[in-house]
Enzyme design. Structure first.
Site, PDB file in Angstrom:
ATOM      1  N   CYS A  17       6.721   1.109  16.956  1.00 45.13           N
ATOM      2  CA  CYS A  17       6.934  -0.188  17.603  1.00 45.13           C
ATOM      3  C   CYS A  17       5.586  -0.778  18.014  1.00 45.13           C
ATOM      4  CB  CYS A  17       7.820  -0.024  18.843  1.00 45.13           C
ATOM      5  SG  CYS A  17       8.112  -1.589  19.676  1.00 45.13           S
ATOM      6  N   SER A  46     -17.948   5.932   3.261  1.00 45.12           N
ATOM      7  CA  SER A  46     -19.160   5.093   3.311  1.00 45.12           C
ATOM      8  C   SER A  46     -19.851   5.226   4.660  1.00 45.12           C
ATOM      9  CB  SER A  46     -18.775   3.625   3.073  1.00 45.12           C
ATOM     10  OG  SER A  46     -17.912   3.178   4.112  1.00 45.12           O
ATOM     11  N   ARG A 101       0.847  -1.217   0.000  1.00 48.96           N
ATOM     12  CA  ARG A 101       0.000   0.000   0.000  1.00 48.96           C
ATOM     13  C   ARG A 101       0.873   1.254   0.000  1.00 48.96           C
ATOM     14  NH1 ARG A 101      -4.263  -0.395   4.650  1.00 48.96           N
ATOM     15  NH2 ARG A 101      -4.737   1.711   3.930  1.00 48.96           N
ATOM     16  N   ASN A 150      -8.381   8.840   6.343  1.00 45.19           N
ATOM     17  CA  ASN A 150      -7.339   8.311   5.466  1.00 45.19           C
ATOM     18  C   ASN A 150      -5.981   8.377   6.149  1.00 45.19           C
ATOM     19  OD1 ASN A 150      -9.419   8.086   3.670  1.00 45.19           O
ATOM     20  ND2 ASN A 150      -8.853   9.876   2.462  1.00 45.19           N
ATOM     21  N   HIS A 197      -7.075   8.030  11.847  1.00 45.82           N
ATOM     22  CA  HIS A 197      -6.605   6.640  11.795  1.00 45.82           C
ATOM     23  C   HIS A 197      -5.103   6.530  11.596  1.00 45.82           C
ATOM     24  CE1 HIS A 197     -10.966   5.515  10.511  1.00 45.82           C
ATOM     25  NE2 HIS A 197     -10.853   5.703  11.817  1.00 45.82           N
ATOM     26  N   GLY A 239     -16.483  11.380   0.424  1.00 42.99           N
ATOM     27  CA  GLY A 239     -15.802  10.137   0.054  1.00 42.99           C
ATOM     28  C   GLY A 239     -15.692   9.128   1.163  1.00 42.99           C
TER      29      GLY A 239
HETATM   30  C1  BV8 Z   1     -12.591   1.472  18.103  1.00 41.00           C
HETATM   31  C2  BV8 Z   1      -6.601   2.377   9.273  1.00 41.00           C
HETATM   32  C3  BV8 Z   1     -12.776   1.375  20.454  1.00 41.00           C
HETATM   33  C4  BV8 Z   1      -5.882   1.129   8.960  1.00 41.00           C
HETATM   34  C5  BV8 Z   1      -8.978   1.861   9.550  1.00 41.00           C
HETATM   35  C6  BV8 Z   1     -15.633  -5.126  17.299  1.00 41.00           C
HETATM   36  C7  BV8 Z   1     -14.448  -4.961  18.023  1.00 41.00           C
HETATM   37  C8  BV8 Z   1     -13.836  -3.735  18.118  1.00 41.00           C
HETATM   38  C9  BV8 Z   1     -14.384  -2.641  17.496  1.00 41.00           C
HETATM   39  C10 BV8 Z   1     -15.516  -2.829  16.758  1.00 41.00           C
HETATM   40  C11 BV8 Z   1     -16.177  -4.030  16.667  1.00 41.00           C
HETATM   41  N1  BV8 Z   1     -17.279  -3.871  15.885  1.00 41.00           N
HETATM   42  C12 BV8 Z   1     -17.343  -2.593  15.472  1.00 41.00           C
HETATM   43  C13 BV8 Z   1     -16.302  -1.957  16.003  1.00 41.00           C
HETATM   44  C14 BV8 Z   1     -15.947  -0.618  15.810  1.00 41.00           C
HETATM   45  C15 BV8 Z   1     -15.006  -0.587  14.601  1.00 41.00           C
HETATM   46  C16 BV8 Z   1     -15.877  -0.359  13.388  1.00 41.00           C
HETATM   47  O1  BV8 Z   1     -16.369   0.736  13.209  1.00 41.00           O
HETATM   48  N2  BV8 Z   1     -16.079  -1.403  12.562  1.00 41.00           N
HETATM   49  C17 BV8 Z   1     -16.941  -1.223  11.408  1.00 41.00           C
HETATM   50  C18 BV8 Z   1     -16.355  -1.929  10.188  1.00 41.00           C
HETATM   51  C19 BV8 Z   1     -18.335  -1.749  11.778  1.00 41.00           C
HETATM   52  N3  BV8 Z   1     -14.108   0.519  14.835  1.00 41.00           N
HETATM   53  C20 BV8 Z   1     -12.933   0.303  15.416  1.00 41.00           C
HETATM   54  O2  BV8 Z   1     -12.458  -0.785  15.686  1.00 41.00           O
HETATM   55  C21 BV8 Z   1     -12.180   1.588  15.724  1.00 41.00           C
HETATM   56  N4  BV8 Z   1     -11.724   1.529  17.080  1.00 41.00           N
HETATM   57  O3  BV8 Z   1     -13.790   1.419  17.963  1.00 41.00           O
HETATM   58  O4  BV8 Z   1     -11.949   1.483  19.329  1.00 41.00           O
HETATM   59  C22 BV8 Z   1     -12.864  -0.086  20.761  1.00 41.00           C
HETATM   60  C23 BV8 Z   1     -11.697  -0.746  21.102  1.00 41.00           C
HETATM   61  C24 BV8 Z   1     -11.786  -2.099  21.455  1.00 41.00           C
HETATM   62  C25 BV8 Z   1     -13.027  -2.766  21.434  1.00 41.00           C
HETATM   63  C26 BV8 Z   1     -14.187  -2.070  21.045  1.00 41.00           C
HETATM   64  C27 BV8 Z   1     -14.101  -0.739  20.693  1.00 41.00           C
HETATM   65  C28 BV8 Z   1     -10.976   1.710  14.808  1.00 41.00           C
HETATM   66  C29 BV8 Z   1     -11.463   1.977  13.402  1.00 41.00           C
HETATM   67  C30 BV8 Z   1     -10.270   2.324  12.516  1.00 41.00           C
HETATM   68  C31 BV8 Z   1      -9.861   1.128  11.713  1.00 41.00           C
HETATM   69  N5  BV8 Z   1      -8.796   1.541  10.788  1.00 41.00           N
HETATM   70  N6  BV8 Z   1      -7.963   2.255   8.774  1.00 41.00           N
HETATM   71  C32 BV8 Z   1      -5.634   0.998   7.481  1.00 41.00           C
HETATM   72  O5  BV8 Z   1      -5.924   1.912   6.699  1.00 41.00           O
HETATM   73  O6  BV8 Z   1      -5.101  -0.057   7.107  1.00 41.00           O
HETATM   74  S1  BV8 Z   1     -10.567   1.829   8.942  1.00 41.00           S
HETATM   75  C33 BV8 Z   1     -10.641   2.080   7.274  1.00 41.00           C
HETATM   76  O7  BV8 Z   1     -12.034   2.360   7.023  1.00 41.00           O
HETATM   77  C34 BV8 Z   1      -9.934   3.289   6.715  1.00 41.00           C
HETATM   78  O8  BV8 Z   1      -9.361   4.147   7.675  1.00 41.00           O
HETATM   79  C35 BV8 Z   1     -11.064   4.024   6.027  1.00 41.00           C
HETATM   80  O9  BV8 Z   1     -10.830   5.346   5.858  1.00 41.00           O
HETATM   81  C36 BV8 Z   1     -12.133   3.742   6.958  1.00 41.00           C
HETATM   82  C37 BV8 Z   1     -13.505   4.123   6.574  1.00 41.00           C
HETATM   83  O10 BV8 Z   1     -13.742   3.675   5.271  1.00 41.00           O
HETATM   84  P1  BV8 Z   1     -14.021   4.810   4.166  1.00 41.00           P
HETATM   85  O11 BV8 Z   1     -12.952   5.817   4.252  1.00 41.00           O
HETATM   86  O12 BV8 Z   1     -15.409   5.283   4.300  1.00 41.00           O
HETATM   87  O13 BV8 Z   1     -13.768   4.002   2.847  1.00 41.00           O
HETATM   88  P2  BV8 Z   1     -14.798   3.032   2.094  1.00 41.00           P
HETATM   89  O14 BV8 Z   1     -14.021   2.295   1.061  1.00 41.00           O
HETATM   90  O15 BV8 Z   1     -15.624   2.304   3.099  1.00 41.00           O
HETATM   91  O16 BV8 Z   1     -15.788   4.050   1.350  1.00 41.00           O
HETATM   92  C38 BV8 Z   1     -15.291   4.876   0.330  1.00 41.00           C
HETATM   93  C39 BV8 Z   1     -16.457   5.729  -0.106  1.00 41.00           C
HETATM   94  O17 BV8 Z   1     -15.979   6.630  -1.102  1.00 41.00           O
HETATM   95  C40 BV8 Z   1     -17.582   4.935  -0.735  1.00 41.00           C
HETATM   96  O18 BV8 Z   1     -18.821   5.335  -0.149  1.00 41.00           O
HETATM   97  C41 BV8 Z   1     -17.542   5.325  -2.216  1.00 41.00           C
HETATM   98  O19 BV8 Z   1     -18.835   5.410  -2.765  1.00 41.00           O
HETATM   99  C42 BV8 Z   1     -16.915   6.689  -2.148  1.00 41.00           C
HETATM  100  N7  BV8 Z   1     -16.173   7.091  -3.348  1.00 41.00           N
HETATM  101  C43 BV8 Z   1     -15.532   6.299  -4.242  1.00 41.00           C
HETATM  102  N8  BV8 Z   1     -14.944   7.093  -5.182  1.00 41.00           N
HETATM  103  C44 BV8 Z   1     -15.220   8.380  -4.849  1.00 41.00           C
HETATM  104  C45 BV8 Z   1     -15.998   8.384  -3.675  1.00 41.00           C
HETATM  105  N9  BV8 Z   1     -16.430   9.511  -3.089  1.00 41.00           N
HETATM  106  C46 BV8 Z   1     -16.097  10.675  -3.676  1.00 41.00           C
HETATM  107  N10 BV8 Z   1     -15.361  10.761  -4.794  1.00 41.00           N
HETATM  108  C47 BV8 Z   1     -14.903   9.644  -5.403  1.00 41.00           C
HETATM  109  N11 BV8 Z   1     -14.167   9.736  -6.529  1.00 41.00           N
END
Ligand code: BV8
Length: 244
Positions: free
Chosen positions: A127, A191, A71, A102, A119, A189
Protein backbone atom coordinates in the site's frame (compact mmCIF):
# COMPACT_ATOMS: atom_id res chain seq x y z
CA UNK A 1 40.46 -13.78 -19.49
CA UNK A 2 42.00 -16.96 -18.02
CA UNK A 3 44.58 -14.93 -16.13
CA UNK A 4 41.85 -12.71 -14.65
CA UNK A 5 39.86 -15.78 -13.62
CA UNK A 6 42.95 -17.34 -12.00
CA UNK A 7 43.60 -14.13 -10.06
CA UNK A 8 39.95 -14.07 -8.93
CA UNK A 9 40.21 -17.70 -7.78
CA UNK A 10 43.34 -16.90 -5.75
CA UNK A 11 41.63 -13.97 -4.03
CA UNK A 12 38.56 -16.10 -3.33
CA UNK A 13 40.67 -18.92 -1.86
CA UNK A 14 42.45 -16.46 0.45
CA UNK A 15 39.29 -14.71 1.67
CA UNK A 16 37.80 -15.17 5.14
CA UNK A 17 34.60 -13.22 4.64
CA UNK A 18 33.19 -12.04 1.31
CA UNK A 19 30.58 -9.42 0.50
CA UNK A 20 29.08 -9.56 -2.99
CA UNK A 21 27.22 -6.43 -4.12
CA UNK A 22 25.25 -6.83 -7.34
CA UNK A 23 23.46 -4.39 -9.59
CA UNK A 24 21.39 -4.53 -12.76
CA UNK A 25 24.34 -5.77 -14.83
CA UNK A 26 24.21 -9.20 -13.15
CA UNK A 27 20.73 -9.65 -14.68
CA UNK A 28 21.65 -8.23 -18.10
CA UNK A 29 22.48 -11.70 -19.49
CA UNK A 30 19.04 -12.80 -18.31
CA UNK A 31 17.57 -10.26 -20.70
CA UNK A 32 16.51 -7.71 -18.10
CA UNK A 33 17.19 -4.08 -19.05
CA UNK A 34 19.82 -2.26 -16.99
CA UNK A 35 19.28 1.34 -15.93
CA UNK A 36 22.12 3.43 -17.34
CA UNK A 37 24.69 1.76 -19.52
CA UNK A 38 23.28 1.79 -23.04
CA UNK A 39 20.55 3.22 -25.23
CA UNK A 40 18.11 0.43 -24.36
CA UNK A 41 18.65 1.03 -20.64
CA UNK A 42 15.61 2.05 -18.66
CA UNK A 43 16.78 5.54 -17.72
CA UNK A 44 17.90 6.18 -21.30
CA UNK A 45 14.25 5.84 -22.32
CA UNK A 46 12.46 7.06 -19.24
CA UNK A 47 13.08 9.71 -16.57
CA UNK A 48 13.74 7.89 -13.27
CA UNK A 49 12.33 10.74 -11.20
CA UNK A 50 9.11 10.49 -13.22
CA UNK A 51 8.76 6.74 -12.76
CA UNK A 52 10.78 5.60 -9.73
CA UNK A 53 9.89 8.29 -7.19
CA UNK A 54 6.95 9.15 -4.89
CA UNK A 55 6.51 12.41 -6.81
CA UNK A 56 6.28 10.57 -10.11
CA UNK A 57 3.70 8.17 -8.69
CA UNK A 58 1.67 11.03 -7.20
CA UNK A 59 1.74 12.87 -10.53
CA UNK A 60 0.71 9.95 -12.73
CA UNK A 61 0.05 6.73 -10.76
CA UNK A 62 -1.43 4.97 -13.79
CA UNK A 63 1.72 5.55 -15.89
CA UNK A 64 4.05 4.44 -13.10
CA UNK A 65 1.91 1.36 -12.37
CA UNK A 66 1.83 0.40 -16.07
CA UNK A 67 5.64 0.74 -16.29
CA UNK A 68 6.14 -1.58 -13.33
CA UNK A 69 3.62 -4.08 -14.71
CA UNK A 70 5.64 -4.07 -17.98
CA UNK A 71 8.88 -4.68 -16.04
CA UNK A 72 7.22 -7.49 -14.04
CA UNK A 73 6.18 -9.21 -17.27
CA UNK A 74 9.83 -9.04 -18.47
CA UNK A 75 11.15 -10.41 -15.18
CA UNK A 76 8.55 -13.20 -14.97
CA UNK A 77 9.88 -14.79 -18.20
CA UNK A 78 13.58 -14.18 -17.40
CA UNK A 79 15.80 -16.95 -16.07
CA UNK A 80 18.80 -16.69 -13.74
CA UNK A 81 22.11 -16.76 -15.64
CA UNK A 82 25.52 -18.31 -14.71
CA UNK A 83 26.37 -15.25 -12.63
CA UNK A 84 23.36 -15.77 -10.34
CA UNK A 85 24.07 -19.52 -10.10
CA UNK A 86 27.80 -18.95 -9.59
CA UNK A 87 27.24 -16.52 -6.72
CA UNK A 88 24.84 -19.01 -5.10
CA UNK A 89 27.52 -21.73 -5.45
CA UNK A 90 30.21 -19.45 -3.98
CA UNK A 91 28.07 -19.00 -0.87
CA UNK A 92 28.14 -22.78 -0.32
CA UNK A 93 31.94 -22.66 -0.05
CA UNK A 94 32.64 -19.31 1.60
CA UNK A 95 31.36 -17.08 4.38
CA UNK A 96 29.54 -14.83 1.91
CA UNK A 97 27.00 -12.02 2.33
CA UNK A 98 25.01 -11.27 -0.82
CA UNK A 99 23.68 -7.71 -1.17
CA UNK A 100 21.73 -6.68 -4.26
CA UNK A 101 20.34 -3.42 -5.59
CA UNK A 102 18.18 -5.46 -7.93
CA UNK A 103 14.50 -5.99 -7.34
CA UNK A 104 14.04 -8.92 -9.78
CA UNK A 105 14.43 -11.80 -7.31
CA UNK A 106 16.75 -13.76 -9.64
CA UNK A 107 19.32 -14.43 -6.91
CA UNK A 108 16.67 -16.31 -4.91
CA UNK A 109 15.55 -18.18 -8.03
CA UNK A 110 19.18 -19.25 -8.57
CA UNK A 111 19.28 -20.73 -5.07
CA UNK A 112 20.84 -17.93 -3.00
CA UNK A 113 19.55 -17.62 0.57
CA UNK A 114 19.29 -14.58 2.88
CA UNK A 115 19.76 -12.07 0.07
CA UNK A 116 19.86 -8.47 1.29
CA UNK A 117 17.55 -6.79 -1.23
CA UNK A 118 18.41 -3.14 -0.57
CA UNK A 119 15.86 -1.74 -3.02
CA UNK A 120 13.01 -4.15 -2.34
CA UNK A 121 11.11 -6.68 -4.42
CA UNK A 122 9.28 -5.65 -7.62
CA UNK A 123 7.17 -8.82 -7.47
CA UNK A 124 5.42 -7.67 -4.30
CA UNK A 125 2.61 -5.08 -4.03
CA UNK A 126 2.34 -2.79 -1.03
CA UNK A 127 0.00 0.00 0.00
CA UNK A 128 1.28 3.49 -0.82
CA UNK A 129 0.01 4.76 2.55
CA UNK A 130 2.83 4.93 5.10
CA UNK A 131 0.40 3.94 7.89
CA UNK A 132 -0.95 0.81 6.16
CA UNK A 133 1.09 -2.40 6.34
CA UNK A 134 -0.56 -4.23 3.43
CA UNK A 135 2.00 -6.18 1.38
CA UNK A 136 1.31 -9.20 -0.81
CA UNK A 137 2.95 -11.01 -3.76
CA UNK A 138 1.80 -9.47 -7.04
CA UNK A 139 -0.33 -12.01 -8.90
CA UNK A 140 -1.66 -10.42 -12.08
CA UNK A 141 0.86 -8.43 -14.15
CA UNK A 142 -1.95 -7.25 -16.44
CA UNK A 143 -4.11 -5.86 -13.62
CA UNK A 144 -4.86 -2.11 -13.70
CA UNK A 145 -3.94 0.23 -10.85
CA UNK A 146 -6.15 -0.54 -7.81
CA UNK A 147 -6.80 0.77 -4.34
CA UNK A 148 -5.33 -1.08 -1.38
CA UNK A 149 -7.77 -3.89 -0.43
CA UNK A 150 -6.94 -3.36 3.26
CA UNK A 151 -7.35 0.39 3.81
CA UNK A 152 -9.33 1.12 0.62
CA UNK A 153 -7.61 4.48 0.75
CA UNK A 154 -4.31 4.72 -1.10
CA UNK A 155 -3.27 2.95 -4.32
CA UNK A 156 -1.20 -0.24 -4.40
CA UNK A 157 2.39 0.19 -5.64
CA UNK A 158 5.39 -2.11 -6.15
CA UNK A 159 7.30 -2.86 -2.96
CA UNK A 160 10.51 -1.17 -4.10
CA UNK A 161 12.54 1.76 -2.74
CA UNK A 162 12.07 4.82 -4.92
CA UNK A 163 14.50 7.73 -5.33
CA UNK A 164 14.11 10.00 -2.34
CA UNK A 165 12.82 7.15 -0.16
CA UNK A 166 14.93 5.83 2.71
CA UNK A 167 16.21 2.28 2.71
CA UNK A 168 15.39 -0.11 5.55
CA UNK A 169 17.63 0.98 8.44
CA UNK A 170 17.98 -2.55 9.85
CA UNK A 171 19.08 -3.87 6.45
CA UNK A 172 21.59 -1.04 6.04
CA UNK A 173 23.06 -1.80 9.47
CA UNK A 174 23.50 -5.50 8.63
CA UNK A 175 25.17 -4.66 5.29
CA UNK A 176 27.44 -2.13 7.00
CA UNK A 177 28.50 -4.73 9.60
CA UNK A 178 29.24 -7.38 6.94
CA UNK A 179 31.14 -4.81 4.85
CA UNK A 180 33.29 -3.70 7.80
CA UNK A 181 34.20 -7.32 8.54
CA UNK A 182 34.85 -8.54 5.01
CA UNK A 183 38.31 -9.19 3.58
CA UNK A 184 37.00 -9.35 -0.02
CA UNK A 185 34.31 -7.16 -1.63
CA UNK A 186 33.02 -8.21 -5.07
CA UNK A 187 31.18 -5.46 -6.98
CA UNK A 188 29.28 -7.20 -9.79
CA UNK A 189 27.30 -5.42 -12.52
CA UNK A 190 26.76 -2.04 -10.93
CA UNK A 191 27.62 1.44 -12.16
CA UNK A 192 28.21 2.39 -8.50
CA UNK A 193 26.18 5.57 -8.89
CA UNK A 194 23.26 5.03 -6.52
CA UNK A 195 23.64 5.75 -2.81
CA UNK A 196 23.70 4.55 -0.12
CA UNK A 197 24.37 1.21 -1.96
CA UNK A 198 27.42 2.57 -3.80
CA UNK A 199 28.92 3.67 -0.48
CA UNK A 200 29.56 0.11 0.73
CA UNK A 201 32.39 -0.60 -1.72
CA UNK A 202 34.01 2.66 -0.58
CA UNK A 203 33.60 1.56 3.07
CA UNK A 204 35.22 -1.80 2.30
CA UNK A 205 38.07 0.01 0.54
CA UNK A 206 38.63 2.30 3.53
CA UNK A 207 38.71 -0.79 5.77
CA UNK A 208 41.48 -2.31 3.67
CA UNK A 209 39.43 -5.06 2.00
CA UNK A 210 40.40 -6.34 -1.43
CA UNK A 211 37.93 -4.92 -3.96
CA UNK A 212 37.22 -6.79 -7.18
CA UNK A 213 34.91 -5.34 -9.84
CA UNK A 214 33.23 -7.46 -12.53
CA UNK A 215 31.83 -5.12 -15.17
CA UNK A 216 32.49 -4.79 -18.94
CA UNK A 217 32.68 -1.00 -18.40
CA UNK A 218 34.74 1.14 -16.05
CA UNK A 219 32.84 2.87 -13.24
CA UNK A 220 33.54 5.46 -10.55
CA UNK A 221 34.78 2.58 -8.38
CA UNK A 222 37.30 1.19 -10.87
CA UNK A 223 40.17 3.42 -9.71
CA UNK A 224 39.93 1.92 -6.21
CA UNK A 225 39.73 -1.75 -7.13
CA UNK A 226 42.51 -4.33 -6.71
CA UNK A 227 41.29 -6.30 -9.74
CA UNK A 228 38.99 -5.07 -12.53
CA UNK A 229 37.52 -7.89 -14.64
CA UNK A 230 35.99 -6.04 -17.58
CA UNK A 231 33.93 -8.98 -18.81
CA UNK A 232 30.22 -9.91 -18.56
CA UNK A 233 29.47 -11.47 -15.18
CA UNK A 234 27.77 -14.52 -16.68
CA UNK A 235 30.90 -15.34 -18.69
CA UNK A 236 33.18 -14.85 -15.66
CA UNK A 237 31.17 -17.09 -13.34
CA UNK A 238 30.70 -19.70 -16.07
CA UNK A 239 34.51 -20.05 -16.19
CA UNK A 240 35.09 -19.94 -12.43
CA UNK A 241 36.04 -23.30 -10.93
CA UNK A 242 33.17 -23.78 -8.48
CA UNK A 243 33.09 -27.54 -8.33
CA UNK A 244 36.04 -28.65 -6.10
C1 BV8 B 1 18.01 7.74 -0.20
C2 BV8 B 1 14.39 0.48 -7.20
C3 BV8 B 1 17.78 8.92 1.83
C4 BV8 B 1 13.26 0.99 -7.99
C5 BV8 B 1 16.24 2.08 -7.36
C6 BV8 B 1 17.98 13.90 -4.14
C7 BV8 B 1 16.89 13.55 -3.33
C8 BV8 B 1 16.86 12.36 -2.65
C9 BV8 B 1 17.92 11.49 -2.74
C10 BV8 B 1 18.95 11.82 -3.56
C11 BV8 B 1 19.04 13.02 -4.24
N1 BV8 B 1 20.20 13.05 -4.94
C12 BV8 B 1 20.87 11.90 -4.73
C13 BV8 B 1 20.14 11.17 -3.89
C14 BV8 B 1 20.43 9.88 -3.43
C15 BV8 B 1 19.79 8.91 -4.42
C16 BV8 B 1 20.84 8.59 -5.46
O1 BV8 B 1 21.78 7.89 -5.16
N2 BV8 B 1 20.70 9.14 -6.68
C17 BV8 B 1 21.71 8.89 -7.69
C18 BV8 B 1 21.07 8.64 -9.05
C19 BV8 B 1 22.67 10.09 -7.70
N3 BV8 B 1 19.43 7.74 -3.65
C20 BV8 B 1 18.21 7.63 -3.15
O2 BV8 B 1 17.28 8.38 -3.37
C21 BV8 B 1 18.05 6.43 -2.23
N4 BV8 B 1 17.41 6.86 -1.02
O3 BV8 B 1 19.07 8.26 -0.44
O4 BV8 B 1 17.26 7.97 0.94
C22 BV8 B 1 17.18 10.23 1.43
C23 BV8 B 1 15.81 10.37 1.51
C24 BV8 B 1 15.25 11.62 1.21
C25 BV8 B 1 16.07 12.69 0.79
C26 BV8 B 1 17.46 12.50 0.68
C27 BV8 B 1 18.01 11.27 0.98
C28 BV8 B 1 17.17 5.39 -2.91
C29 BV8 B 1 17.93 4.79 -4.07
C30 BV8 B 1 17.15 3.59 -4.61
C31 BV8 B 1 16.39 3.99 -5.84
N5 BV8 B 1 15.76 2.79 -6.39
N6 BV8 B 1 15.62 0.98 -7.80
C32 BV8 B 1 13.20 0.34 -9.35
O5 BV8 B 1 13.97 -0.58 -9.65
O6 BV8 B 1 12.33 0.76 -10.12
S1 BV8 B 1 17.73 2.56 -8.03
C33 BV8 B 1 18.15 1.67 -9.40
O7 BV8 B 1 19.55 1.97 -9.60
C34 BV8 B 1 18.13 0.16 -9.30
O8 BV8 B 1 17.85 -0.34 -8.01
C35 BV8 B 1 19.56 -0.20 -9.65
O9 BV8 B 1 19.94 -1.41 -9.19
C36 BV8 B 1 20.25 0.91 -9.03
C37 BV8 B 1 21.69 1.07 -9.30
O10 BV8 B 1 21.90 0.95 -10.68
P1 BV8 B 1 22.80 -0.29 -11.16
O11 BV8 B 1 22.28 -1.51 -10.55
O12 BV8 B 1 24.22 0.03 -10.93
O13 BV8 B 1 22.43 -0.35 -12.68
P2 BV8 B 1 23.04 0.55 -13.87
O14 BV8 B 1 22.18 0.32 -15.06
O15 BV8 B 1 23.31 1.92 -13.36
O16 BV8 B 1 24.47 -0.12 -14.13
C38 BV8 B 1 24.53 -1.43 -14.63
C39 BV8 B 1 26.01 -1.76 -14.71
O17 BV8 B 1 26.12 -3.11 -15.15
C40 BV8 B 1 26.76 -0.91 -15.71
O18 BV8 B 1 27.94 -0.41 -15.10
C41 BV8 B 1 27.11 -1.88 -16.85
O19 BV8 B 1 28.38 -1.60 -17.39
C42 BV8 B 1 27.13 -3.19 -16.12
N7 BV8 B 1 26.82 -4.36 -16.95
C43 BV8 B 1 26.05 -4.42 -18.06
N8 BV8 B 1 26.01 -5.72 -18.49
C44 BV8 B 1 26.76 -6.45 -17.63
C45 BV8 B 1 27.28 -5.59 -16.64
N9 BV8 B 1 28.06 -6.02 -15.64
C46 BV8 B 1 28.36 -7.33 -15.61
N10 BV8 B 1 27.90 -8.22 -16.51
C47 BV8 B 1 27.11 -7.82 -17.52
N11 BV8 B 1 26.66 -8.71 -18.43
Amino acid sequence: MNDLISQLEVFLSQSRQIVVMTGAGVSAESGIATFRDHKESLWAKYDPTELASPEGFAKDPHQVWAWYQWRRQQIAVAQPNPAHYGIAKLAERHNLTLVTQNVDGLHYRAGSKNVYELHGDIMKDKCNASNCDYQQPAKNFEAPLTRCPKCQDEYLRPSVVWFGESLNADLLFKVEQATEQCSLFLSVGTSSQVYPAAGFAELAYRNGATIIEINPNATGLTSQVTLAINKPAGEVFAQLNLTG
